[in-house]
Write a protein that holds these residues in place. Structure first.
Motif, PDB file in Angstrom:
ATOM      1  N   UNK A  46       0.852  -1.189   0.000  1.00 58.86           N
ATOM      2  CA  UNK A  46       0.000   0.000   0.000  1.00 58.86           C
ATOM      3  C   UNK A  46       0.886   1.236   0.000  1.00 58.86           C
ATOM      4  N   UNK A  47       0.320   2.334  -0.476  1.00 60.85           N
ATOM      5  CA  UNK A  47       0.978   3.634  -0.385  1.00 60.85           C
ATOM      6  C   UNK A  47       0.373   4.354   0.808  1.00 60.85           C
ATOM      7  N   UNK A  48       1.220   4.795   1.716  1.00 58.18           N
ATOM      8  CA  UNK A  48       0.778   5.572   2.868  1.00 58.18           C
ATOM      9  C   UNK A  48       0.926   7.047   2.536  1.00 58.18           C
ATOM     10  N   UNK A  49      -0.056   7.857   2.951  1.00 58.73           N
ATOM     11  CA  UNK A  49      -0.056   9.285   2.638  1.00 58.73           C
ATOM     12  C   UNK A  49      -0.439  10.090   3.868  1.00 58.73           C
ATOM     13  N   UNK A  50       0.331  11.118   4.119  1.00 55.17           N
ATOM     14  CA  UNK A  50       0.058  12.005   5.239  1.00 55.17           C
ATOM     15  C   UNK A  50       0.703  13.348   4.989  1.00 55.17           C
ATOM     16  N   UNK A  51       0.667  14.186   5.982  1.00 52.93           N
ATOM     17  CA  UNK A  51       1.263  15.503   5.854  1.00 52.93           C
ATOM     18  C   UNK A  51       2.773  15.465   5.995  1.00 52.93           C
ATOM     19  N   UNK A  52       3.415  16.604   5.755  1.00 52.49           N
ATOM     20  CA  UNK A  52       4.867  16.688   5.895  1.00 52.49           C
ATOM     21  C   UNK A  52       5.355  16.305   7.294  1.00 52.49           C
ATOM     22  N   UNK A  53       4.490  16.431   8.303  1.00 49.62           N
ATOM     23  CA  UNK A  53       4.890  16.046   9.658  1.00 49.62           C
ATOM     24  C   UNK A  53       5.169  14.547   9.762  1.00 49.62           C
ATOM     25  N   UNK A  54       4.528  13.761   8.906  1.00 47.88           N
ATOM     26  CA  UNK A  54       4.794  12.321   8.885  1.00 47.88           C
ATOM     27  C   UNK A  54       6.243  12.061   8.449  1.00 47.88           C
ATOM     28  N   UNK A  55       6.682  12.756   7.409  1.00 45.85           N
ATOM     29  CA  UNK A  55       8.075  12.653   6.977  1.00 45.85           C
ATOM     30  C   UNK A  55       8.995  13.162   8.079  1.00 45.85           C
ATOM     31  N   UNK A  56       8.613  14.249   8.724  1.00 50.07           N
ATOM     32  CA  UNK A  56       9.415  14.803   9.812  1.00 50.07           C
ATOM     33  C   UNK A  56       9.619  13.809  10.940  1.00 50.07           C
ATOM     34  N   UNK A  57       8.568  13.062  11.265  1.00 49.20           N
ATOM     35  CA  UNK A  57       8.671  12.052  12.322  1.00 49.20           C
ATOM     36  C   UNK A  57       9.711  10.985  11.952  1.00 49.20           C
ATOM     37  N   UNK A  58       9.664  10.523  10.704  1.00 50.25           N
ATOM     38  CA  UNK A  58      10.643   9.529  10.257  1.00 50.25           C
ATOM     39  C   UNK A  58      12.060  10.102  10.258  1.00 50.25           C
ATOM     40  N   UNK A  59      12.195  11.355   9.819  1.00 49.02           N
ATOM     41  CA  UNK A  59      13.524  11.960   9.767  1.00 49.02           C
ATOM     42  C   UNK A  59      14.098  12.182  11.166  1.00 49.02           C
ATOM     43  N   UNK A  60      13.254  12.480  12.139  1.00 44.78           N
ATOM     44  CA  UNK A  60      13.735  12.594  13.521  1.00 44.78           C
ATOM     45  C   UNK A  60      14.240  11.239  14.014  1.00 44.78           C
ATOM     46  N   UNK A  61      13.526  10.193  13.648  1.00 43.38           N
ATOM     47  CA  UNK A  61      13.963   8.852  14.036  1.00 43.38           C
ATOM     48  C   UNK A  61      15.305   8.522  13.390  1.00 43.38           C
ATOM     49  N   UNK A  62      15.448   8.838  12.111  1.00 41.74           N
ATOM     50  CA  UNK A  62      16.711   8.586  11.405  1.00 41.74           C
ATOM     51  C   UNK A  62      17.844   9.385  12.038  1.00 41.74           C
ATOM     52  N   UNK A  63      17.590  10.651  12.365  1.00 37.08           N
ATOM     53  CA  UNK A  63      18.659  11.498  12.911  1.00 37.08           C
ATOM     54  C   UNK A  63      19.063  11.090  14.323  1.00 37.08           C
ATOM     55  N   UNK A  64      18.226  10.315  14.999  1.00 38.03           N
ATOM     56  CA  UNK A  64      18.591   9.847  16.341  1.00 38.03           C
ATOM     57  C   UNK A  64      19.569   8.673  16.289  1.00 38.03           C
ATOM     58  N   UNK A  65      19.762   8.128  15.097  1.00 33.60           N
ATOM     59  CA  UNK A  65      20.691   7.006  14.899  1.00 33.60           C
ATOM     60  C   UNK A  65      22.054   7.539  14.444  1.00 33.60           C
ATOM     61  N   UNK A  66      23.072   6.726  14.571  1.00 36.21           N
ATOM     62  CA  UNK A  66      24.362   7.023  13.963  1.00 36.21           C
ATOM     63  C   UNK A  66      24.118   7.101  12.458  1.00 36.21           C
ATOM     64  N   UNK A  67      24.492   8.205  11.811  1.00 37.27           N
ATOM     65  CA  UNK A  67      24.170   8.363  10.379  1.00 37.27           C
ATOM     66  C   UNK A  67      24.798   7.300   9.479  1.00 37.27           C
ATOM     67  N   UNK A  68      25.811   6.603   9.983  1.00 31.52           N
ATOM     68  CA  UNK A  68      26.464   5.571   9.187  1.00 31.52           C
ATOM     69  C   UNK A  68      25.993   4.168   9.553  1.00 31.52           C
ATOM     70  N   UNK A  69      25.048   4.082  10.470  1.00 22.67           N
ATOM     71  CA  UNK A  69      24.577   2.765  10.912  1.00 22.67           C
ATOM     72  C   UNK A  69      23.703   2.123   9.849  1.00 22.67           C
ATOM     73  N   UNK A  70      23.646   0.806   9.837  1.00 21.94           N
ATOM     74  CA  UNK A  70      22.743   0.120   8.902  1.00 21.94           C
ATOM     75  C   UNK A  70      21.280   0.527   9.119  1.00 21.94           C
ATOM     76  N   UNK A  71      20.873   0.748  10.376  1.00 18.74           N
ATOM     77  CA  UNK A  71      19.481   1.117  10.658  1.00 18.74           C
ATOM     78  C   UNK A  71      19.121   2.460  10.020  1.00 18.74           C
ATOM     79  N   UNK A  72      19.997   3.464  10.190  1.00 18.09           N
ATOM     80  CA  UNK A  72      19.735   4.781   9.614  1.00 18.09           C
ATOM     81  C   UNK A  72      19.712   4.704   8.089  1.00 18.09           C
TER      82      UNK A  72
END
Length: 146
Positions: A46-72
């Motif tokens: 499925x394609x999920x759709x939401x406002x820009x805040x949805x992307x912001x939430x994911x980007x905050x999660x990514x930035x909380x990781x080591x930027x070179x980690x496999x998870x990020x």
């Protein structure tokens, strides 16, 4: 109402557009969402759709990781590599692009599914099968726990 609830199926027109259900457009308006962040769901076809805040939430999660980690890196591949911004036209229609069709198998109709803070676009038969399987799994789980 400020949550995406329920589901509805609409037909794709001859120009490849589909009307977003009015109940979902009302939520978009109430939340002042003018541009949709759309991404390939991490679990479902499925394609999920939401406002820009949805992307912001994911980007905050990514930035909380080591930027070179496999998870990020994996999360960025999913969030950025599997996402696009889209806009509804003046009549509240969304263009059903190859990005949507190729990932979901959507053909002539789209089922819109509320997911609280976002909604999803599904091929109708796939949504019906997936929802029925989830219902059965929960029914069986209830029988085992009782």
């Amino acid at each position: 109402m400020n949550r995406f609830l329920s589901h509805a199926t609409n037909r794709i027109d001859s120009k490849g557009r589909v009307s977003v259900p009015s109940m979902f457009r009302s939520v978009l308006s109430a939340l002042d969402i003018r541009e949709l962040y759309c991404f390939q769901d991490f679990v479902f076809p499925a394609i999920s759709a939401g406002g820009p805040d949805l992307l912001g939430r994911f980007e905050r999660q990514i930035s909380s990781e080591d930027p070179f980690s496999p998870q990020a890196n994996q999360m960025s591949l999913l969030v950025h590599g599997g996402g696009v911004f889209m806009k509804l036209d003046q009549e509240g229609r969304l263009m059903v692009t190859d990005f949507i069709r190729d990932f979901t198998g959507i053909d002539t109709e789209v089922t819109f599914v509320g997911r609280a803070d976002h909604f999803q676009l599904w091929a109708p038969h796939v949504f019906a099968q997936t929802q029925a399987a989830a219902r059965e799994e929960h029914r069986l789980r209830g029988l085992r726990s009782g």
